[in-house]
Design an enzyme around this catalytic site. Structure first.
Site, PDB file in Angstrom:
ATOM      1  N   GLY A 163       1.006  -0.988   0.187  1.00  0.00           N
ATOM      2  CA  GLY A 163       0.412   0.258  -0.156  1.00  0.00           C
ATOM      3  C   GLY A 163       0.648   1.287   0.538  1.00  0.00           C
ATOM      4  N   ARG A 197       1.108  -5.910  -4.628  1.00  0.00           N
ATOM      5  CA  ARG A 197       0.890  -6.464  -3.711  1.00  0.00           C
ATOM      6  C   ARG A 197       1.025  -8.587  -4.283  1.00  0.00           C
ATOM      7  NH1 ARG A 197      -1.648  -4.026   0.311  1.00  0.00           N
ATOM      8  NH2 ARG A 197      -2.230  -2.722   0.219  1.00  0.00           N
ATOM      9  N   ASP A 238       5.887  -7.805   5.846  1.00  0.00           N
ATOM     10  CA  ASP A 238       5.485  -9.014   4.409  1.00  0.00           C
ATOM     11  C   ASP A 238       6.976  -8.470   4.299  1.00  0.00           C
ATOM     12  OD1 ASP A 238       3.813 -10.483   5.938  1.00  0.00           O
ATOM     13  OD2 ASP A 238       2.224 -10.373   3.719  1.00  0.00           O
ATOM     14  N   LYS A 281       8.523   1.146   5.195  1.00  0.00           N
ATOM     15  CA  LYS A 281       7.107   1.070   4.782  1.00  0.00           C
ATOM     16  C   LYS A 281       5.599   1.572   4.895  1.00  0.00           C
ATOM     17  CE  LYS A 281       4.302   0.274   2.438  1.00  0.00           C
ATOM     18  NZ  LYS A 281       3.494  -0.475   1.734  1.00  0.00           N
ATOM     19  N   THR A 282       5.681   1.677   5.211  1.00  0.00           N
ATOM     20  CA  THR A 282       3.637   1.430   6.158  1.00  0.00           C
ATOM     21  C   THR A 282       3.318   2.781   7.109  1.00  0.00           C
ATOM     22  OG1 THR A 282       2.483  -0.112   7.528  1.00  0.00           O
ATOM     23  CG2 THR A 282       4.623  -0.107   7.649  1.00  0.00           C
ATOM     24  N   ASP A 316       0.588   2.763   8.528  1.00  0.00           N
ATOM     25  CA  ASP A 316       0.406   1.617   9.726  1.00  0.00           C
ATOM     26  C   ASP A 316       0.968   1.683  11.081  1.00  0.00           C
ATOM     27  OD1 ASP A 316      -2.020   1.060   8.856  1.00  0.00           O
ATOM     28  OD2 ASP A 316      -1.940  -0.705   8.065  1.00  0.00           O
TER      29      ASP A 316
END
Lengths: 566, 566
Positions: B104, B168, B199, B225-226, B228
């Site tokens: 994402g 993805r 992941d 990276k994220t 979240d």
């Protein structure tokens, strides 16, 4: 001492020293720095000026009827401040002024009050400013606080209306006018500033007329507020809040666009606040260049059906799919449904049926619908059908406002695309994502434009009251120029009015300024939209900046309208 | 020449000169100025440095299993750049490097690539950087573009992943590893930078291990990276994108808070992106001080039921109502439902029933539910019940992700308040407004923090590849200090790993960093939330600023975690 006051408490006639409003100690860094951000004033307000009246005014429509409704105010000239060798207003006569916020929030309201306060403080020392609490009801119930420099300070350049809060009551009945008179007399008010939209300014003018008719000294001045941008005219070039709200929405739309392009698999359907007019949607389109933008006024003018709108969207999606773009961004005005004649017809028929008949499961009730309405009803997604039948307001009417138009359109588009796929006319993949941007935009920190515009509106309202004017709306013009060159004056509220016939009586209204299909903003959009539809011209305005690049830009709608007028 | 390229087109091995990416001529003023905004580098990167390895590393858990899975990489030391009198890396050996975005979007991805590109350009002249298009699939299918200064330029400091897009897919099967090897050999790759979440970084490490095992020279470096915020550890203090995303959401929440306070009649239920961990929700709470914040990890740790969560919210609403506050703001993490054990149980039972039985209208099927699940099901609003029964994914499973938790909670709160009203325990009025803030935050213009952090991560990744490292994740530390003092190095990916047993096999995973209930951010929140619940301590962070006040602040989570560690 760190405590917020109970907004719905029963505080009457407390001095602001007794209540604790906002406390800057819980402010963010940006909020804190905005407080002391200096607010430039038009140079005419910084130097000696005199007030020059224009010619007698008329009305936007039906002047004879407006004259009957406003016998004391009709024909008043608009007025303008011009530089003068000396000041012409008395500086020794203290004033007692009230101010009220009316209707929905719009960024900048606190600065109108700050501007008014500063005018009194700068030019009419010893004056008093009362803030009526909770909107016009505060006038009727005489609920107010006396505004002090300390109380006002943390609200400067801040969003929201919580300094004195707002409300949606109207002063309409003879009893309510009586209550307003009592408050005016009790507080010995020299003037009242009403900050509101078209309805509230109409109301302000009725109040001004009433005070004058009753020989009460209280004068009334309006200020143009609404994020919807539908209160404007030649002399009142913009309503405040529109600039900030659109920029907040455009920031989000721009972000969603980059997301759409990066992900490559979603169509984002963005519904934007603005029930009556589509100015917000149009301005956001001009700022961001979406693939599809639905403008309510165009739908109404062309008498489009819901099927027409769906087909237009689906056509673009199919063409984009052939270009390998299976993503996009679509803007929809909140009030879309209200613009579609056939939907209005269906709603009317449903209200009639639901009032008198039962809705049988077998669907026999549908036979009472006209053919056109039945076709439309069958076209609607099931969830919407159920919503129309089940959710009703206290009067038993279908609640159109609750329909999530963006979700409805996604479903209708899905259905139509499925059909075209089976016909071999569409090979893409469609995934819709819905958004509603509304409340986020009403209370943001005002942009530099709104902050300055509101401050000038409030300061100018002070001048108008000081000079004894009533029934005017504070008007700040030449807005494409630097602040120093802005003009300051007042426009006769009666000159903006027309009448509507309701229940057999004429009622004065300031007509909402709708998106004009031959206006410069729409024409610009119309000249670009085909390119935006198929090629991607996404623009991401980014977050509102308060200093540095991008911090001083005004909005497209205003500049295009001013440009077309120049 | 103004044209966007087809992101899903079948471009293979085109030079970037052949495709047209972003064109700055359709940029907003803010976008345009961001391009050339100078990016400071940690001083260690501006002066001669050497690379110093630390001690041998282990794993986050089950080191024996990790060792078996990564025989060539296990135990690798982490590494750190330290100032040196002369540069130690060869400047004459040109490198061929690939870079890929995985998963994402997160603000800052373009700057990681820019940093990597600039390192090669500054220090290893003549090197080539390939951007694999559309995520890991681009590696497997050898779809790439060669990145040039002209191509990269308009993406500097810009949000989105559209420079090369993301995907993805995972490189998992022997065939897929084979494809990756073929690409590495075909392009003669010296190195590969994988920009992704937990992941993707696990995948990066498997790829590094595989290349080394096969004696292929291609080294692999990861980047955290994220949005979240759940990929972090002692040595990797933050994942990029979290700072920007939280600030975008917090801007909107702050605006909604001022609206709630100004209007005085709505409870705003705001669902925030973040399915696995509640970091975003917690950070937004620390930035804005909402009345109620639900943290998924706390719900799970305390084994709360949906009824418990509803009751907590209702209790606060009732208490606030006694204080005359009939409004408020409530934050809910997107993944809330996944944290509630009883909901998981109900979903499991429903999946089982739906797979084997028909759902009869009379409701006999409900007898197959356990008592606890039946009670929960009956507690759910009807719309949610229907959603659970009707909407299923292609495998026939209930689609939990589609449940709009904020709307479900509004309905449950309404029902409970109605009950309390009838019991005489609540006298207020409740109106809920729902919001979901998600896509708006993934592609915003990166904050100064994310822009600089990403640039350093990418620049540092270049150093690591240049020095021959593999299986490390680019690590930039000391982030509470000014950029000049940031540390630069690499952390052994195996040291972050544990194993999970899936289908009887051990699988390596980088454990998601969840909100720790004894961590500094949660403890700070927990110490304040009762005050925030009943007194209003709303903070409105305002829009992200790129210059001037507020433009250099980092986020609370990072500062509190660094502070607790110091």
């Amino acid at each position: 001492m760190v405590s917020s006051f109970a907004l719905n408490g029963d505080l009457t006639a407390v001095k602001s020293g007794d209540v604790t409003g906002r406390v800057a100690s819980v402010y963010s860094e940006v909020q804190r720095h905005r407080i002391d951000n200096p607010l430039p004033l038009p140079s005419v307000l910084l130097n000696p000026f005199k007030i020059v009246d224009g010619p007698a005014s008329s009305a936007a429509g039906n002047p004879e009827e407006i004259k009957k409704l406003f016998p004391n105010l009709f024909g008043q000239p608009s007025t303008m401040l011009v530089p003068n060798s000396t000041d012409t207003l008395p500086s020794d006569k203290k004033l007692k002024i009230g101010v009220v916020l009316s209707g929905g929030q719009a960024p900048g309201g606190h600065n109108v009050i700050s501007g008014l306060f500063d005018y009194l403080n700068d030019r009419v020392k010893g004056s008093v400013l009362y803030g009526f609490r909770g909107g016009p009801a505060g006038i009727m119930k005489c609920k107010y606080i006396e505004l002090t420099p300390e109380y006002i300070h943390p609200y400067r350049n801040q969003g929201g209306f919580d300094m004195i809060c707002s409300g949606r009551d109207k002063i309409e009945t003879p009893e309510q006018f009586k209550q307003a008179e009592e408050t005016a007399l009790k507080l010995d008010l020299d003037g009242l500033v009403v900050i509101g939209g078209d309805d509230s300014n109409t109301n302000a003018c009725l109040l001004a007329e009433n005070f004058r008719a009753k020989n009460i000294k209280t004068r009334v001045i309006g200020c143009p507020k609404t994020i919807d941008g539908d209160l404007k005219s030649k002399e009142v070039p913009a309503s405040f809040g529109f600039d900030t709200a659109c920029k907040i929405y455009a920031e989000m739309i721009g972000n969603v666009m980059i997301d759409a392009r990066s992900t490559g698999k979603y169509y984002h359907f963005v519904r934007l606040m603005g029930r009556a007019a589509s100015h917000i949607t149009l301005e956001c389109a001009l700022q961001t260049h979406p693939n599809i933008t639905v403008i309510g006024e165009e739908v109404a003018a062309k008498k489009l059906t819901l099927k027409n709108v769906t087909d237009y969207i689906v056509d673009v999606i199919c063409k984009r799919s052939e270009l390998n773009y299976n993503y996009g961004v679509i803007l929809i005005p909140e009030g879309l449904i209200d613009f579609i004649p056939e939907v209005q017809q269906l709603i009317a028929e449903l209200n009639e049926i639901l009032a008198h008949d039962t809705v049988d499961e077998g669907g026999l009730w549908k036979k009472k619908l006209t053919n056109q309405s039945l076709q439309l009803f069958e076209l609607l997604p099931q969830a919407i059908q159920e919503q129309l039948l089940l959710e009703r307001d206290p009067h038993g009417n279908v609640q159109v406002a609750k329909i999530e138009t963006e979700k409805m359109l996604i479903q209708m588009v899905e259905t139509e695309l499925e059909k075209r796929k089976q016909e071999g006319k569409y090979k893409g993949e469609f995934k819709g994502q819905s958004h509603f941007f509304g409340y986020e935009g009403r209370c943001g920190l005002p942009t530099n434009f709104d902050a300055r515009y509101c401050y000038a509106l409030g300061y100018g309202a002070g001048v108008l009251l000081h000079s004894g004017k009533t029934g005017l709306i504070s008007s700040v013009g030449n807005l494409a120029a630097p602040v120093e060159e802005w003009t300051v004056g007042g426009t006769a509220l009666t000159s903006l009015m027309d009448v509507e016939r309701r229940h057999g009586k004429f009622k004065p209204v300031i007509k909402k300024a709708m998106v004009e299909l031959d206006g410069a903003p729409f024409k610009k959009f119309a000249s670009m939209r085909d390119e935006w539809a198929l090629k991607n011209r996404y623009v991401s305005p980014g977050p509102i900046q308060f200093s540095g690049p991008g911090s001083d830009a005004s909005n497209h709608t205003l500049l295009l309208e001013l440009g077309a007028r120049a």
